[in-house]
Design a protein around this motif. Structure first.
Motif, PDB file in Angstrom:
ATOM      1  N   LEU A  11       0.777  -1.273   0.173  1.00 26.07           N
ATOM      2  CA  LEU A  11      -0.082   0.171  -0.116  1.00 26.07           C
ATOM      3  C   LEU A  11       0.733   1.204   0.012  1.00 26.07           C
ATOM      4  O   LEU A  11       1.998   1.191   0.551  1.00 26.07           O
ATOM      5  CB  LEU A  11      -0.888   0.079   1.298  1.00 26.07           C
ATOM      6  CG  LEU A  11      -2.055  -0.934   1.235  1.00 26.07           C
ATOM      7  CD1 LEU A  11      -2.624  -1.221   2.568  1.00 26.07           C
ATOM      8  CD2 LEU A  11      -3.068  -0.920   0.194  1.00 26.07           C
ATOM      9  N   GLY A  12       0.367   2.388  -0.741  1.00 30.05           N
ATOM     10  CA  GLY A  12       1.285   3.533  -0.689  1.00 30.05           C
ATOM     11  C   GLY A  12       0.610   4.449   0.333  1.00 30.05           C
ATOM     12  O   GLY A  12       0.008   4.021   1.147  1.00 30.05           O
ATOM     13  N   GLU A  13       1.242   5.716   0.499  1.00 33.25           N
ATOM     14  CA  GLU A  13       0.729   6.721   1.236  1.00 33.25           C
ATOM     15  C   GLU A  13      -0.711   6.857   1.076  1.00 33.25           C
ATOM     16  O   GLU A  13      -1.145   6.688   0.234  1.00 33.25           O
ATOM     17  CB  GLU A  13       1.403   7.915   1.171  1.00 33.25           C
ATOM     18  CG  GLU A  13       1.407   8.605   0.091  1.00 33.25           C
ATOM     19  CD  GLU A  13       2.142   8.231  -1.258  1.00 33.25           C
ATOM     20  OE1 GLU A  13       2.158   8.996  -2.287  1.00 33.25           O
ATOM     21  OE2 GLU A  13       2.553   7.109  -1.110  1.00 33.25           O
ATOM     22  N   ARG A  14      -1.489   7.615   2.125  1.00 34.99           N
ATOM     23  CA  ARG A  14      -2.703   8.012   2.011  1.00 34.99           C
ATOM     24  C   ARG A  14      -2.855   9.486   1.841  1.00 34.99           C
ATOM     25  O   ARG A  14      -2.892  10.239   3.006  1.00 34.99           O
ATOM     26  CB  ARG A  14      -3.532   7.398   3.263  1.00 34.99           C
ATOM     27  CG  ARG A  14      -5.111   7.827   3.269  1.00 34.99           C
ATOM     28  CD  ARG A  14      -5.588   7.374   4.590  1.00 34.99           C
ATOM     29  NE  ARG A  14      -5.783   5.967   4.841  1.00 34.99           N
ATOM     30  CZ  ARG A  14      -6.433   5.095   4.312  1.00 34.99           C
ATOM     31  NH1 ARG A  14      -7.791   5.468   3.399  1.00 34.99           N
ATOM     32  NH2 ARG A  14      -6.454   3.795   4.525  1.00 34.99           N
ATOM     33  N   PRO A  15      -3.090  10.225   0.700  1.00 36.34           N
ATOM     34  CA  PRO A  15      -3.402  11.462   0.499  1.00 36.34           C
ATOM     35  C   PRO A  15      -5.021  11.786   1.166  1.00 36.34           C
ATOM     36  O   PRO A  15      -6.048  10.798   0.706  1.00 36.34           O
ATOM     37  CB  PRO A  15      -3.398  11.840  -0.898  1.00 36.34           C
ATOM     38  CG  PRO A  15      -2.702  10.508  -1.632  1.00 36.34           C
ATOM     39  CD  PRO A  15      -3.104   9.408  -0.612  1.00 36.34           C
ATOM     40  N   ILE A  16      -5.245  12.743   1.788  1.00 37.15           N
ATOM     41  CA  ILE A  16      -6.468  12.970   2.369  1.00 37.15           C
ATOM     42  C   ILE A  16      -6.962  14.345   2.155  1.00 37.15           C
ATOM     43  O   ILE A  16      -6.044  15.266   2.277  1.00 37.15           O
ATOM     44  CB  ILE A  16      -6.551  12.660   4.029  1.00 37.15           C
ATOM     45  CG1 ILE A  16      -6.125  11.389   4.366  1.00 37.15           C
ATOM     46  CG2 ILE A  16      -8.047  13.024   4.617  1.00 37.15           C
ATOM     47  CD1 ILE A  16      -5.826  11.186   5.752  1.00 37.15           C
ATOM     48  N   THR A  17      -8.088  14.527   1.467  1.00 40.06           N
ATOM     49  CA  THR A  17      -8.552  16.146   1.060  1.00 40.06           C
ATOM     50  C   THR A  17      -9.855  16.249   2.042  1.00 40.06           C
ATOM     51  O   THR A  17     -10.716  15.616   1.887  1.00 40.06           O
ATOM     52  CB  THR A  17      -8.936  16.245  -0.360  1.00 40.06           C
ATOM     53  OG1 THR A  17      -7.745  16.004  -1.016  1.00 40.06           O
ATOM     54  CG2 THR A  17      -9.198  17.802  -0.566  1.00 40.06           C
ATOM     55  N   ALA A  29     -17.885  34.220   5.860  1.00 41.79           N
ATOM     56  CA  ALA A  29     -17.972  32.978   5.348  1.00 41.79           C
ATOM     57  C   ALA A  29     -16.933  32.859   4.130  1.00 41.79           C
ATOM     58  O   ALA A  29     -16.481  33.864   3.346  1.00 41.79           O
ATOM     59  CB  ALA A  29     -19.535  32.742   4.742  1.00 41.79           C
ATOM     60  N   ALA A  30     -16.284  31.619   4.104  1.00 47.63           N
ATOM     61  CA  ALA A  30     -15.289  31.292   3.473  1.00 47.63           C
ATOM     62  C   ALA A  30     -15.424  29.678   2.838  1.00 47.63           C
ATOM     63  O   ALA A  30     -16.051  29.154   3.536  1.00 47.63           O
ATOM     64  CB  ALA A  30     -14.127  31.680   3.702  1.00 47.63           C
ATOM     65  N   THR A  31     -14.806  29.303   1.925  1.00 47.42           N
ATOM     66  CA  THR A  31     -14.698  28.113   1.438  1.00 47.42           C
ATOM     67  C   THR A  31     -13.055  27.639   1.606  1.00 47.42           C
ATOM     68  O   THR A  31     -12.310  28.499   1.767  1.00 47.42           O
ATOM     69  CB  THR A  31     -15.054  27.814  -0.037  1.00 47.42           C
ATOM     70  OG1 THR A  31     -14.377  28.523  -0.768  1.00 47.42           O
ATOM     71  CG2 THR A  31     -16.299  28.172  -0.227  1.00 47.42           C
ATOM     72  N   TYR A  32     -12.930  26.523   1.943  1.00 47.41           N
ATOM     73  CA  TYR A  32     -11.427  26.092   2.355  1.00 47.41           C
ATOM     74  C   TYR A  32     -11.274  24.789   1.888  1.00 47.41           C
ATOM     75  O   TYR A  32     -12.186  23.931   1.656  1.00 47.41           O
ATOM     76  CB  TYR A  32     -11.186  25.844   3.912  1.00 47.41           C
ATOM     77  CG  TYR A  32     -12.105  24.977   4.529  1.00 47.41           C
ATOM     78  CD1 TYR A  32     -11.489  23.558   4.681  1.00 47.41           C
ATOM     79  CD2 TYR A  32     -13.412  24.979   5.148  1.00 47.41           C
ATOM     80  CE1 TYR A  32     -12.311  22.522   5.093  1.00 47.41           C
ATOM     81  CE2 TYR A  32     -14.129  24.061   5.704  1.00 47.41           C
ATOM     82  CZ  TYR A  32     -13.465  22.863   5.710  1.00 47.41           C
ATOM     83  OH  TYR A  32     -14.314  21.558   6.350  1.00 47.41           O
ATOM     84  N   SER A  33     -10.091  24.403   1.472  1.00 40.37           N
ATOM     85  CA  SER A  33      -9.662  22.901   0.970  1.00 40.37           C
ATOM     86  C   SER A  33      -8.210  22.742   1.348  1.00 40.37           C
ATOM     87  O   SER A  33      -7.352  23.437   1.179  1.00 40.37           O
ATOM     88  CB  SER A  33      -9.784  22.802  -0.446  1.00 40.37           C
ATOM     89  OG  SER A  33      -9.233  21.577  -1.005  1.00 40.37           O
ATOM     90  N   VAL A  34      -8.087  21.618   2.165  1.00 41.02           N
ATOM     91  CA  VAL A  34      -6.726  21.154   2.515  1.00 41.02           C
ATOM     92  C   VAL A  34      -6.431  19.873   2.354  1.00 41.02           C
ATOM     93  O   VAL A  34      -7.220  18.956   2.294  1.00 41.02           O
ATOM     94  CB  VAL A  34      -6.548  21.451   4.235  1.00 41.02           C
ATOM     95  CG1 VAL A  34      -6.318  22.811   4.545  1.00 41.02           C
ATOM     96  CG2 VAL A  34      -7.413  20.592   4.945  1.00 41.02           C
ATOM     97  N   MET A  35      -5.135  19.591   1.711  1.00 42.55           N
ATOM     98  CA  MET A  35      -4.803  18.173   1.461  1.00 42.55           C
ATOM     99  C   MET A  35      -3.712  17.847   2.450  1.00 42.55           C
ATOM    100  O   MET A  35      -2.250  18.319   2.642  1.00 42.55           O
ATOM    101  CB  MET A  35      -4.280  17.989   0.020  1.00 42.55           C
ATOM    102  CG  MET A  35      -3.866  16.988  -0.462  1.00 42.55           C
ATOM    103  SD  MET A  35      -3.163  16.622  -2.018  1.00 42.55           S
ATOM    104  CE  MET A  35      -2.584  14.970  -2.386  1.00 42.55           C
ATOM    105  N   ALA A  77       0.145  19.850   0.199  1.00 46.09           N
ATOM    106  CA  ALA A  77      -0.340  20.878  -0.765  1.00 46.09           C
ATOM    107  C   ALA A  77      -0.734  22.344  -0.293  1.00 46.09           C
ATOM    108  O   ALA A  77      -1.064  22.213   1.149  1.00 46.09           O
ATOM    109  CB  ALA A  77      -1.410  20.457  -1.996  1.00 46.09           C
ATOM    110  N   LYS A  78      -0.784  23.085  -1.085  1.00 52.75           N
ATOM    111  CA  LYS A  78      -1.069  24.665  -0.445  1.00 52.75           C
ATOM    112  C   LYS A  78      -2.511  24.517  -0.015  1.00 52.75           C
ATOM    113  O   LYS A  78      -3.457  24.033  -0.803  1.00 52.75           O
ATOM    114  CB  LYS A  78      -0.605  25.584  -1.742  1.00 52.75           C
ATOM    115  CG  LYS A  78      -1.466  26.925  -1.237  1.00 52.75           C
ATOM    116  CD  LYS A  78      -1.129  27.883  -2.608  1.00 52.75           C
ATOM    117  CE  LYS A  78      -1.847  29.331  -2.314  1.00 52.75           C
ATOM    118  NZ  LYS A  78      -1.653  30.254  -3.476  1.00 52.75           N
TER     119      LYS A  78
END
Length: 288
Positions: free
Chosen positions: A63-69, A127-133, A116-117
Motif C-alpha cells: 500500500l502507498g501513502e494515504r492522501p486525504i483532502t 463566510a469562506a470556502t476551504y480545502s486542505v490536502m 499541498a497549498k
C-alpha cells in the motif's frame, strides 16, 4: 448564530483541534463537504509482462501513502472571527504530523502532514470556502483509543502452557509474564514494546494465532532506570530515548505483527528473575 460545541449535519472529522463538521468554542461553524482519500490508499506494485504469453508476472504488492483532502465552508460570527479561523486552519494543516480523526460508526484516526497549498476563498465577510490536502505516510486507519498491557517477569518459569485460541473480546488481558493483544481491525497492526530494567538479557516471545512463536532477544543487560523501546513498525530499538541498540536485538523469525481480527500473546522472559523488571505493550487496532 451557531451554538459553540454543537455538531452539524453531514460528515464529521477533526483536523488537529479544529472540529470539521461542528461548531468550535468561538462559534465558528466548520461545514465539511468533501472527505477524499479515506476509503483506500493506492497500491504500489511492480508488474512485468509475460514474454510470448498472456498476462504478466506480479512482484510484491504494498500500500502507498494515504492522501486525504478535506474541504468545505466556514461561517463565522464576525469578520475578525473568520480571519482567526483562517489562521487556525493554516496552523492545524501543519508540516509536521497532525492527528486526523474521522467519525465513522467506529471512529478512526491517522497521522498526516500538509502536502499541498491550503486553499481559502472569501465568499462574504463572514463566510469562506476551504480545502486542505494532508498525506498520511502510514496508510493504516487506527482506532482512536490506544490499548496497552503491562506484565512483570513470571515468578515461575518453565512448564507453563498457554491456550492457542482466544476470544477477540479481550482488550489487554495480562497474566504473570504475558500480555494478550487483540487487533479488532481489518489490517495488521504493529506494536511498541517497552522493557523497564533492571533485567538481564530480556526476551519477548510472540505467540502468533497459528501457534508459532517469534522471539525477540536482547543480548545486553538493562540497569535500574533503563528503558528499552522496541518499535516494530520503525524496526528500531532505542535505549533511554536516544541511543540505538538495534544491533543487540535478534529477530530470527521476523518482526511480530498482530494480524487482523486476531490476538497475539507476548511473553516476557529473561536470563534471571528480577522482581521489578516490566514489559509494556502498546498498540491500536488498524483498518485499511
Amino acid at each position: 448564530m451557531y451554538v459553540p460545541g454543537t455538531g452539524l449535519d453531514g460528515l464529521r472529522a477533526d483536523l488537529g483541534p479544529i472540529p470539521l463538521g461542528g461548531v468550535d468554542e468561538l462559534g465558528v461553524a466548520w461545514v465539511l463537504q468533501t472527505l477524499d482519500g479515506w476509503d483506500s490508499p493506492e497500491i504500489r506494485a511492480q508488474v512485468q509482462q509475460r514474454e510470448g504469453d498472456h498476462g504478466a508476472w506480479s512482484g510484491a504488492r504494498y500500500l502507498g501513502e494515504r492522501p486525504i483532502t478535506l474541504a468545505g465552508t466556514v461561517v463565522a460570527p464576525d469578520p475578525a472571527a473568520l480571519d482567526d479561523a483562517r489562521e487556525r486552519l493554516l496552523s492545524a494543516a501543519s508540516l509536521s504530523d497532525t492527528t486526523v480523526v474521522v467519525y465513522e460508526q467506529t471512529p478512526k484516526q491517522a497521522l498526516a502532514h500538509r502536502s499541498a497549498k491550503p486553499l481559502w476563498k472569501y465568499e462574504t465577510d463572514v463566510a469562506a470556502t476551504y480545502s486542505v490536502m494532508m498525506t498520511a505516510d502510514d496508510p493504516r486507519r487506527y482506532a482512536t483509543v490506544a490499548q496497552s498491557g503491562t506484565t512483570m517477569l513470571p515468578i515461575t518459569t518453565g512448564g507453563m502452557t498457554y491456550p492457542r485460541t482466544y476470544p477477540l473480546a479481550f482488550n489487554a488481558v495480562t497474566v504473570s509474564g504475558q500480555v494478550d493483544c487483540a487487533n479488532l481491525g481489518s489490517f495488521e497492526t504493529r506494536p511498541v514494546l517497552v522493557i523497564d530494567g533492571p533485567v538481564s538479557q530480556p526476551a519477548v516471545l510472540a505467540q502468533m494465532p497459528d501457534g508459532s512463536v517469534r522471539p525477540m532477544t536482547y543480548s545486553q543487560d538493562l540497569s535500574l532506570g533503563d528503558q528499552l523501546v522496541i518499535d516494530v513498525d520503525a524496526k528500531s530499538v532505542m535505549l533511554n530515548g536516544n541511543v540505538s541498540r538495534r544491533r543487540f536485538l535478534a529477530v530470527p523469525l521476523g518482526w511480530p505483527v498482530i494480524p487482523p481480527e486476531a490476538l497475539v500473546s507476548f511473553r516476557f522472559v529473561a536470563a534471571t528473575y528480577t522482581a521489578t523488571a516490566a514489559l509494556t505493550v502498546r498498540w491500536r487496532s488498524a483498518w485499511i
